[in-house]
Design an enzyme around this catalytic site. Structure first.
Site, mmCIF file in Angstrom:
data_model
loop_
_atom_site.group_PDB
_atom_site.id
_atom_site.type_symbol
_atom_site.label_atom_id
_atom_site.label_comp_id
_atom_site.label_asym_id
_atom_site.label_seq_id
_atom_site.Cartn_x
_atom_site.Cartn_y
_atom_site.Cartn_z
ATOM 1 C CB CYS A 195 -28.050 -42.735 32.483
ATOM 2 S SG CYS A 195 -29.777 -42.840 32.017
ATOM 3 C CE1 TYR A 236 -31.425 -42.959 24.956
ATOM 4 C CE2 TYR A 236 -33.729 -43.579 24.643
ATOM 5 C CZ TYR A 236 -32.682 -43.223 25.475
ATOM 6 O OH TYR A 236 -32.880 -43.129 26.824
ATOM 7 C CB CYS A 242 -30.178 -45.108 27.873
ATOM 8 S SG CYS A 242 -30.118 -43.391 28.373
ATOM 9 C CB CYS A 247 -6.799 -20.360 26.505
ATOM 10 S SG CYS A 247 -7.420 -19.361 27.847
ATOM 11 C CB CYS A 275 -6.629 -16.374 28.457
ATOM 12 S SG CYS A 275 -7.495 -17.264 27.175
ATOM 13 C CG MET A 281 -28.298 -45.801 24.762
ATOM 14 S SD MET A 281 -28.162 -47.577 25.078
ATOM 15 C CE MET A 281 -26.840 -48.052 23.990
ATOM 16 C CB CYS A 332 -26.474 7.789 49.159
ATOM 17 S SG CYS A 332 -26.339 6.073 49.597
ATOM 18 C CB CYS A 333 -27.990 3.838 47.638
ATOM 19 S SG CYS A 333 -27.184 4.252 49.165
#
Ligand SMILES: Cc1cc2nc3c(=O)[nH]c(=O)nc-3n(C[C@H](O)[C@H](O)[C@H](O)COP(=O)(O)OP(=O)(O)OC[C@H]3O[C@@H](n4cnc5c(N)ncnc54)[C@H](O)[C@@H]3O)c2cc1C
Length: 560
Positions: free
Chosen positions: A16, A68, A19, A135, A140, A14, A557-558
């Site tokens: 919300c 469920y 439910c 981390c 990190c 469930m 170019c590009c």
């Protein structure tokens, strides 16, 4: 009057306020159901009055049909006599301490706990050591801020080993270290301490967790029980016990970044992400660095060109790199540490003030009592999980560095969320690891996603490749840094992109475009037809896509 009974169902999934209505409707469709009471979506329970001869499996099937999951927790005749108790492990007050107990309060653990509480379950999270885990504290965050500091110092003209010191001044390591520690504290506070406070329903328990023989979890003197568990205890640096290690006292990534004084010289054992990132950082901060790698090339899981390229660039900065090194033992002579090794059949000795062991990480599974829980381990001690993050014990899930999943924080966190959802709502949602981008924060960066050329061939693809040097990318020319290349691997039959391998300054910023292309089956000609902004490094991807068919030196170019 026909005899009746009272049933209590344990309901999962469930999420919300609507439910309970769905479930009530589903239950009332079963003949023999008289009343249904669901106190709210967070309660996980439904109380029913039903005819005594009702088939309980019809009730659970009806709930399953509504999306469920239900189990019968208890059943009593309407006069109050208990007929059966389906879940004998429930405590007297009718349940465990938690629906989900998460062990480990790093990125994976936080993601699991937050997901579980968002789904409305009762969650406990056990944390040991600095909150936030690897981390933010020792991985990190501190490494990336040191890398940036070293890059700024290097770019300001301090090239200690090329003898081109264009600026005077000594590095203030104390200041760099303090600023790194400040950033770590700030991010730990904002991303973990404050976030935990914002979820008051997560019960935080401090201490090292251990499973007991009866299947509960002990933390110090306290015992906790839960319906389901997510183990997210991460990993620690692998320190190989070479003969003489006790004297040499090698550093690991954590202790290196905490040093009060930088050494004059450093030997790095290893040739993958942590070894290269920290080796180059130390070199750029003025340490004389020698990298010793067992394999015949650096980053051996990557394209061979990447291993060769990064070796050249590191050597150009004055970093020593020797591959094919078999370390035999370590020793110490006063302040000098010595690595005794065999290289190309010859015995060699390498000396430095300090040694960094960057030889991978080991899962934190020892001493956790997992043997009591039938949780299978890989040979390297990591927890075996399937794609749903479920271990060999169906009530225990695991995620992050404690498994053999790729050691990236975003993989750990995504796995945490998936594990919690599957554990509690029986959703069978797999963790999609088909397209995992990875970045090694050297300079130039190594950024890859998808299959290498060799992997694609092994998987049976008819492979075509295209490689474009950074000298063709306007951004690189403008920045006067044309080190590196972009290599694309594609399926010749379908034209789909299979892999992208970048060695380029800030290459990590370009890899996500390739990740999306691979994940969503984009063809190389679609990539070539897409507009890319000029002058950006990611434009190199478009050039590499065009280069499958055309000589890009002939383009104006590009990339048009
Ligand atoms: C130097 C370095 C640099 C890195 N750089 C990057 C990077 O740039 N990008 C990236 O994506 N990844 C990077 N990583 C990898 C990343 O840090 C990890 O993949 C990630 O942090 C793993 O998260 P986790 O939640 O699985 O484990 P952890 O964050 O390690 O969390 C596990 C937690 O569980 C605790 N614990 C252990 N045993 C118990 C127990 N018995 N009871 C309770 N708690 C326990 C631990 O103390 C820890 O707090 C780096 C790693 C290192 C070492």
């Amino acid at each position: 009057m026909a005899p009746k009974k009272k049933l209590e169902l344990d309901i999962r999934g469930m999420t919300c306020d609507r439910c309970p209505q769905h479930i009530e409707r589903a239950l009332k469709q079963v003949a023999g159901v008289e009343t249904v009471e669901i106190p709210g979506w967070r309660s996980n329970k439904a109380t029913l009055i039903v005819k005594s001869d009702i088939a309980e499996r019809d009730l659970t099937a009806s709930v399953e049909g509504a999306g469920y999951h239900a189990t019968v927790k208890s059943s009593s005749a309407i006069d109050g006599e208990i007929e059966q108790s389906a879940q004998s492990s429930f405590t007297e007050d009718g349940g465990h301490d938690f629906d989900l107990l998460v062990i480990g309060a790093g990125s994976a653990g936080f993601a699991a706990a937050i997901k579980a509480t968002d789904l409305g379950f009762r969650v406990g999270m056990i944390g040991y050591g600095a909150i936030g885990g690897t981390c933010v504290n020792v991985g990190c965050v501190p490494s990336k801020t040191l890398i940036r500091a070293a890059e700024a110092w290097h770019n300001a003209g301090h090239h200690p080993f090329k003898g081109v010191n264009t600026q005077q001044g000594n590095l203030d390591w104390d200041l760099v270290r303090t600023q790194k520690d400040d950033l770590v504290s700030q991010m730990r506070q904002s991303k973990y301490v404050n976030v935990l406070a914002a979820y008051p329903k997560i019960t935080y328990i401090e201490g090292a967790a251990q499973f007991t023989k009866d299947g509960s979890v002990r933390v110090g003197e306290r015992i906790y029980t839960a319906d389901r568990y997510v183990i997210a205890t991460g990993a620690h640096p692998r320190m190989i016990d070479f003969p003489g290690s006790e004297k040499a006292e090698a550093l690991n990534s954590t202790t290196l970044m905490e040093l009060e004084q930088l050494p004059k010289s450093l030997i790095v054992l290893g040739g993958r992400a942590v070894a290269l990132e920290l080796g180059q950082t130390m070199a750029r901060l003025g340490v004389d660095v020698l990298i010793l790698q067992r394999s015949t090339r650096l980053v051996p899981d990557h394209e061979p060109e990447i291993g060769r390229g990064i070796k050249d660039y590191l050597e150009q900065e004055g970093i020593g790199v020797i591959t094919g090194v078999e370390v035999k033992r370590l020793s110490r002579d006063g302040d000098t540490r010595i690595v005794h090794a065999r290289v190309l059949g010859q015995e060699r000795e390498f000396k430095a003030d300090q040694i960094l062991m960057a030889l991978g990480r080991e899962a934190n599974t020892k001493g956790m009592g997992l043997e009591h829980m039938d949780v299978k381990l890989e040979q390297n001690g990591a927890i075996v999980v399937d794609k749903y993050m479920q271990s060999s014990n169906p009530t225990i899930y695991a995620t992050g560095d404690v498994t053999n999943n790729p050691e990236f924080v975003y993989v750990a966190a995504a796995g945490g969320s998936v594990a919690a959802q599957n554990a509690l709502a029986d959703t069978k949602k797999p963790l999609d690891l088909s397209t995992v981008p990875g970045v090694i924060f050297t300079d130039p960066q190594i950024a890859t996603v998808g299959l290498t050329e060799a992997q694609a061939k092994n998987e049976g693809y008819r492979v075509k490749t295209s490689t474009v040097g950074l000298e063709h990318v306007a951004r690189a020319q403008a920045a006067r840094d044309t080190r590196g290349f972009i290599k694309l691997v594609a399926d010749e039959t379908t034209n789909r992109l299979l892999g992208a391998h970048i060695l380029a300054a800030e290459g990590g910023e370009a890899i996500q475009t390739a990740t999306l292309a691979i994940k969503y089956g984009i063809k190389v000609d679609d990539l070539a037809d897409t507009l890319f902004p000029y002058l950006t490094q990611v434009e190199g991807l478009k050039l590499a896509a065009i280069a499958f068919e055309k000589d890009i030196a002939m383009l104006s170019c590009c990339a048009a």
